[in-house]
Design a protein around this motif. Structure first.
Motif, mmCIF file in Angstrom:
data_model
loop_
_atom_site.group_PDB
_atom_site.id
_atom_site.type_symbol
_atom_site.label_atom_id
_atom_site.label_comp_id
_atom_site.label_asym_id
_atom_site.label_seq_id
_atom_site.Cartn_x
_atom_site.Cartn_y
_atom_site.Cartn_z
ATOM 1 N N ARG A 276 0.847 -1.197 0.000
ATOM 2 C CA ARG A 276 0.000 0.000 0.000
ATOM 3 C C ARG A 276 0.883 1.248 0.000
ATOM 4 O O ARG A 276 1.737 1.393 -0.861
ATOM 5 N N GLY A 277 0.746 2.135 1.005
ATOM 6 C CA GLY A 277 1.552 3.353 0.990
ATOM 7 C C GLY A 277 2.835 3.266 1.784
ATOM 8 O O GLY A 277 3.574 4.252 1.912
ATOM 9 N N VAL A 278 3.122 2.076 2.359
ATOM 10 C CA VAL A 278 4.324 1.907 3.185
ATOM 11 C C VAL A 278 5.545 1.735 2.281
ATOM 12 O O VAL A 278 5.489 1.049 1.262
ATOM 13 N N ARG A 279 6.652 2.345 2.662
ATOM 14 C CA ARG A 279 7.900 2.216 1.906
ATOM 15 C C ARG A 279 8.756 1.123 2.535
ATOM 16 O O ARG A 279 8.741 0.936 3.761
ATOM 17 N N VAL A 280 9.511 0.423 1.693
ATOM 18 C CA VAL A 280 10.316 -0.712 2.149
ATOM 19 C C VAL A 280 11.760 -0.524 1.699
ATOM 20 O O VAL A 280 12.027 -0.195 0.543
ATOM 21 N N GLY A 281 12.688 -0.721 2.636
ATOM 22 C CA GLY A 281 14.108 -0.647 2.322
ATOM 23 C C GLY A 281 14.862 -1.752 3.020
ATOM 24 O O GLY A 281 14.314 -2.466 3.870
ATOM 25 N N ALA A 282 16.138 -1.905 2.678
ATOM 26 C CA ALA A 282 16.938 -2.981 3.254
ATOM 27 C C ALA A 282 18.345 -2.506 3.562
ATOM 28 O O ALA A 282 18.881 -1.610 2.919
ATOM 29 N N ALA A 283 18.927 -3.155 4.577
ATOM 30 C CA ALA A 283 20.331 -2.987 4.926
ATOM 31 C C ALA A 283 21.011 -4.339 4.781
ATOM 32 O O ALA A 283 20.357 -5.371 4.793
ATOM 33 N N GLY A 284 22.332 -4.322 4.634
ATOM 34 C CA GLY A 284 23.068 -5.581 4.576
ATOM 35 C C GLY A 284 24.131 -5.600 3.508
ATOM 36 O O GLY A 284 23.851 -5.902 2.346
ATOM 37 N N LYS A 285 25.358 -5.221 3.873
ATOM 38 C CA LYS A 285 26.513 -5.246 2.969
ATOM 39 C C LYS A 285 26.289 -4.390 1.724
ATOM 40 O O LYS A 285 26.611 -4.802 0.605
ATOM 41 N N ILE A 286 25.752 -3.208 1.936
ATOM 42 C CA ILE A 286 25.537 -2.275 0.824
ATOM 43 C C ILE A 286 26.741 -1.338 0.785
ATOM 44 O O ILE A 286 26.804 -0.354 1.506
ATOM 45 N N MET A 287 27.694 -1.670 -0.063
ATOM 46 C CA MET A 287 28.994 -1.008 -0.031
ATOM 47 C C MET A 287 29.350 -0.295 -1.329
ATOM 48 O O MET A 287 30.404 0.329 -1.416
ATOM 49 N N THR A 288 28.493 -0.387 -2.338
ATOM 50 C CA THR A 288 28.815 0.220 -3.626
ATOM 51 C C THR A 288 27.610 0.953 -4.208
ATOM 52 O O THR A 288 26.456 0.646 -3.868
ATOM 53 N N ALA A 289 27.885 1.890 -5.099
ATOM 54 C CA ALA A 289 26.811 2.588 -5.805
ATOM 55 C C ALA A 289 25.985 1.600 -6.618
ATOM 56 O O ALA A 289 24.750 1.687 -6.667
ATOM 57 N N GLN A 290 26.658 0.633 -7.217
ATOM 58 C CA GLN A 290 25.965 -0.347 -8.046
ATOM 59 C C GLN A 290 24.966 -1.163 -7.227
ATOM 60 O O GLN A 290 23.840 -1.401 -7.660
ATOM 61 N N ARG A 291 25.365 -1.574 -6.023
ATOM 62 C CA ARG A 291 24.456 -2.371 -5.196
ATOM 63 C C ARG A 291 23.240 -1.553 -4.788
ATOM 64 O O ARG A 291 22.122 -2.090 -4.702
ATOM 65 N N CYS A 292 23.418 -0.266 -4.535
ATOM 66 C CA CYS A 292 22.276 0.596 -4.200
ATOM 67 C C CYS A 292 21.249 0.574 -5.331
ATOM 68 O O CYS A 292 20.049 0.414 -5.093
ATOM 69 N N GLY A 293 21.730 0.731 -6.563
ATOM 70 C CA GLY A 293 20.827 0.709 -7.708
ATOM 71 C C GLY A 293 20.146 -0.629 -7.883
ATOM 72 O O GLY A 293 18.953 -0.704 -8.196
ATOM 73 N N GLN A 294 20.874 -1.722 -7.632
ATOM 74 C CA GLN A 294 20.303 -3.061 -7.756
ATOM 75 C C GLN A 294 19.159 -3.268 -6.771
ATOM 76 O O GLN A 294 18.137 -3.881 -7.115
ATOM 77 N N LEU A 295 19.322 -2.744 -5.556
ATOM 78 C CA LEU A 295 18.281 -2.924 -4.543
ATOM 79 C C LEU A 295 16.983 -2.228 -4.945
ATOM 80 O O LEU A 295 15.892 -2.747 -4.678
#
Length: 362
Positions: A276-295
């Motif tokens: 619905r209107g809730v936003r979802v994010g994750a943490a866990g070995k996010i060490m690069t710009a590329q991984r941010c985009g992949q998530l």
């Protein structure tokens, strides 16, 4: 997605929008006073972060009761005496253009008696000689979460993040292995989730429609059942009890190894839930710009930066300047962290993570 998309705004159900998709993960740092008051080291840490273009900055785990303490020099929000330091932190974050949240924490059965903590187990057989919390004591702690949220609002924070991860009290109550209660807070999945949901509902009622509520959830270890957590999360998202869900994964790329979701991405188990209107994010070995985009491509609305933020405060700015940015490889030396502006107290805390600080560095 392109890295530039990480810098698009994100609206939330309540309160102001996030200016981009970078949220600072709550990070234990053990640099407050012994009574929980914020120190100059806390303020400098927040100042550095506030200048780094995070959309939302969350404090470390902050005690809602003196007896719920887990760590030495843990930040507190259980007394009005904590308000001046907290207000300064909120003001600094606001001046930098970001949103702010206090992570509300109670250690439950892992409260540390050496620090004045009072172990508060859900079950009577979790700790030898320690009785389970009574129903009235659970309700008192529920009230302490709500009072702490109101105190955060008074201090000028945009919201709070409820710590429901890593076996602390709310996570503990979710576990069928750590919760054998016979009252309304034990037994069925619904009953074991009741404590968490009542905290969410109570904060919303006390703090009103413009205050933001986040929820940090871990899904591994501590006797938790993935299938149950997905069911609970689906209800919380469907009822829009929170503004955002923070999935605290050890590795955001991990695959479920057993059970009905075996072979699926752990992240997908939760990003596939109607939100619905809730936003979802994750943490866990996010060490690069590329991984941010992949998530983002994998269903996240935002990313939570933890270790990378300790290594380099201005991680979002580094990503903005270089779509191929990669964080420094760990372990790093204490000298590297010192040069970057980390306090000796924070560095000493990080020495407890052997993979983070090189054991031979001084």
């Amino acid at each position: 997605m392109s890295v530039s998309d990480l810098f698009k705004p994100l609206t939330l159900l309540h309160g102001p929008e996030m200016r981009n998709r970078f949220m600072l993960a709550p990070l234990t740092n053990q640099q407050s006073e012994l009574d929980g008051k914020a120190t100059e080291f806390d303020q400098e840490w927040i100042r550095q972060l506030s200048e780094s273009e995070y959309a939302l900055i969350t404090t470390c785990a902050t005690t809602v009761e003196a007896g719920g303490i887990a760590f030495a020099r843990q930040l507190g929000i259980h007394s009005d005496d904590h308000l001046p330091g907290l207000s300064q932190m909120a003001s600094t974050i606001r001046k930098g253009g970001g949103l702010s949240a206090v992570q509300l924490h109670h250690a439950g059965h892992r409260a540390n008696p050496m620090l004045g903590g009072i172990p508060a187990p859900a079950s009577g057989d979790t700790l030898p000689g320690i009785k389970a919390l009574t129903t009235e004591e659970v309700e008192r702690i529920r009230g302490s979460f709500i009072t702490a949220a109101k105190r955060a609002q008074t201090a000028g924070f945009d919201g709070i993040a409820i710590h429901g991860a890593f076996g602390w009290i709310l996570s503990e109550f979710m576990s069928p292995y750590l919760n054998d209660r016979k009252d309304k807070y034990g037994g069925t999945v619904e009953n074991r989730a009741r404590f968490t949901i009542e905290v969410m509902e109570g904060i919303r009622k006390a703090c009103g429609p413009d205050f933001q509520i986040g929820w940090r959830l871990s899904v591994e270890r501590y006797g938790l059942r993935l299938e149950e957590l997905r069911e609970i999360t689906a209800e919380i998202l469907d009822r829009e009890l929170i503004d955002y869900l923070d999935l605290a994964l050890w590795d955001s790329a991990q695959i479920v190894q057993e059970g009905s979701f075996r072979g699926r991405s752990m992240l997908n188990v939760f990003t596939s839930i109607p939100r619905r209107g809730v936003r979802v994010g994750a943490a866990g070995k996010i060490m690069t710009a590329q991984r941010c985009g992949q998530l983002i491509d994998e269903g996240c609305d935002f990313v939570l930066v933890g270790r990378a933020a300790i290594l380099q405060r201005d991680f979002p700015l580094q990503v903005k300047a270089n779509p191929n940015f990669e964080s420094p490889r760990m372990p790093v030396t204490a000298g590297y962290l010192r040069k970057g502006g980390l306090s000796e107290r924070f560095i000493n805390h990080m020495r407890g993570w052997q993979t983070f600080v090189h054991p031979a560095s001084v």
